[in-house]
Design a protein around this motif. Sequence first.
Motif, PDB file in Angstrom:
ATOM      1  N   GLY A 127       0.819  -1.210   0.000  1.00 15.44           N
ATOM      2  CA  GLY A 127       0.000   0.000   0.000  1.00 15.44           C
ATOM      3  C   GLY A 127       0.852   1.259   0.000  1.00 15.44           C
ATOM      4  N   ASP A 130       2.258   1.636  -3.467  1.00 15.53           N
ATOM      5  CA  ASP A 130       1.209   2.117  -4.374  1.00 15.53           C
ATOM      6  C   ASP A 130       0.965   3.610  -4.174  1.00 15.53           C
ATOM      7  OD1 ASP A 130       0.887  -0.428  -5.396  1.00 15.53           O
ATOM      8  OD2 ASP A 130      -0.882  -0.898  -4.183  1.00 15.53           O
ATOM      9  N   PHE A 173      -6.779   8.144  -2.412  1.00 15.28           N
ATOM     10  CA  PHE A 173      -6.112   6.915  -1.950  1.00 15.28           C
ATOM     11  C   PHE A 173      -6.410   6.663  -0.481  1.00 15.28           C
ATOM     12  CE2 PHE A 173      -2.699   4.919   0.385  1.00 15.28           C
ATOM     13  CZ  PHE A 173      -2.474   3.753  -0.322  1.00 15.28           C
ATOM     14  N   THR A 177      -8.098   3.172   0.884  1.00 16.10           N
ATOM     15  CA  THR A 177      -7.220   2.098   1.346  1.00 16.10           C
ATOM     16  C   THR A 177      -7.774   1.399   2.582  1.00 16.10           C
ATOM     17  OG1 THR A 177      -4.959   1.514   1.980  1.00 16.10           O
ATOM     18  CG2 THR A 177      -5.798   3.605   2.802  1.00 16.10           C
ATOM     19  N   TYR A 179      -5.704   0.039   4.743  1.00  9.92           N
ATOM     20  CA  TYR A 179      -4.577  -0.044   5.675  1.00  9.92           C
ATOM     21  C   TYR A 179      -4.283   1.319   6.294  1.00  9.92           C
ATOM     22  CZ  TYR A 179      -4.251  -4.424   3.200  1.00  9.92           C
ATOM     23  OH  TYR A 179      -4.558  -5.640   2.647  1.00  9.92           O
TER      24      TYR A 179
END
Length: 376
Positions: A127, A130, A173, A177, A179
């Motif tokens: 993550g 990314d 993002f 996400t 996380y």
Amino acid sequence: MACHSPTDISGQLEGTINKDTKIYLIEPNGLREVAASYLGKVIDSTLVNSDGSFEFQNLPKTKEAKLFELAIQQSDKSPNYLQTDNPNKANYMPILWQPGESLQIAAKLDEFQKSFSIEYPSETNKGLLDLRDIKQRAYQTFLAGKHWNVENGSQLLEKEHAILQYQNKLITFADSTKYLMPALVALRWVSPENDYERVPEFLVSQCEKWTKKQPDNPWVKQLCAESDRANLPVLIGDVFPNLELPMLTKDTLTIKSQLGNKLTIVDLWASWCAPCRKENREVLVPLWDLYHGQGLQIIAYALESDETAWKEAAEHDGASKWLQASDLQGDDAPFLKKIRIQTIPANFILDDKGLVIAKNIHGKALLDFVKTYINK
């Protein structure tokens, strides 16, 4: 490559290695220290070998996962100096290290963050990688090589718009996400200076998201402390405070008593603010002329200390057509303190009940917004 234990952080750098090239393992001691230069605590350091290999020997003995930053230094910069201005040149990369985990890293010396990779990364580290890629693309699209004339303020709004487009990629993002740590790094990359005046709704939404998922996590508690509404500007979805305003006409009026039948623009400006003056002439005057008779109101608050300059600017721009207010206390304006704003130009768009439905829309975007709203 040097031999390494199953629980270390080691790797290989590509590029010309001088004898003093070091990599530092830095631990941020709190949310504000993430991606912030000179603030994190140095946990360990290692010289990079002439073949580009490196290995950390003194990882902390802990049972908890740790957010670290690896930072490479080739000069006399402080060990915890982080290059945060240009992602292409960033000399550090955030990682999550789990006790008992081995992280094998590769990167280019002169493009450390941009080229950083981890062999078999965990989902959280994937993550983070990314997110790094999203930041790189957004920077190249909206900011790289761009120059704005901001000395006289003429392109200040254009620059702010480009920055917001860049930030929105990181915000998207963080919102999507699963996380926590990549979301927190995204939040800090949105503003390394910890200035969220233009995007306070982002802070609040992140607090709400992670409180549902991990309410007892200390990082989440720090996030929610940062997103305390009492310290943030009035948010979209809030009812705008019904404040009393001293008017250019010498009257004192309340916001609520002056709301438009359909829409109200609360505009924050100043006679010395070039983009504000341009907005007056090119956006607000046409809007007023077209839509005031259809339920549009404009309430302007000016950061002024000189009443004559304020009045002359309003008359010159055609802005005296609508309501003009100021406490004539310059940057110490009580109104801005009450709505917790420091930066102009700024605006709040209110519906007929005083609810904030949009904010900080300028230029053509504001023209289009008002036209669509009034005509719906």
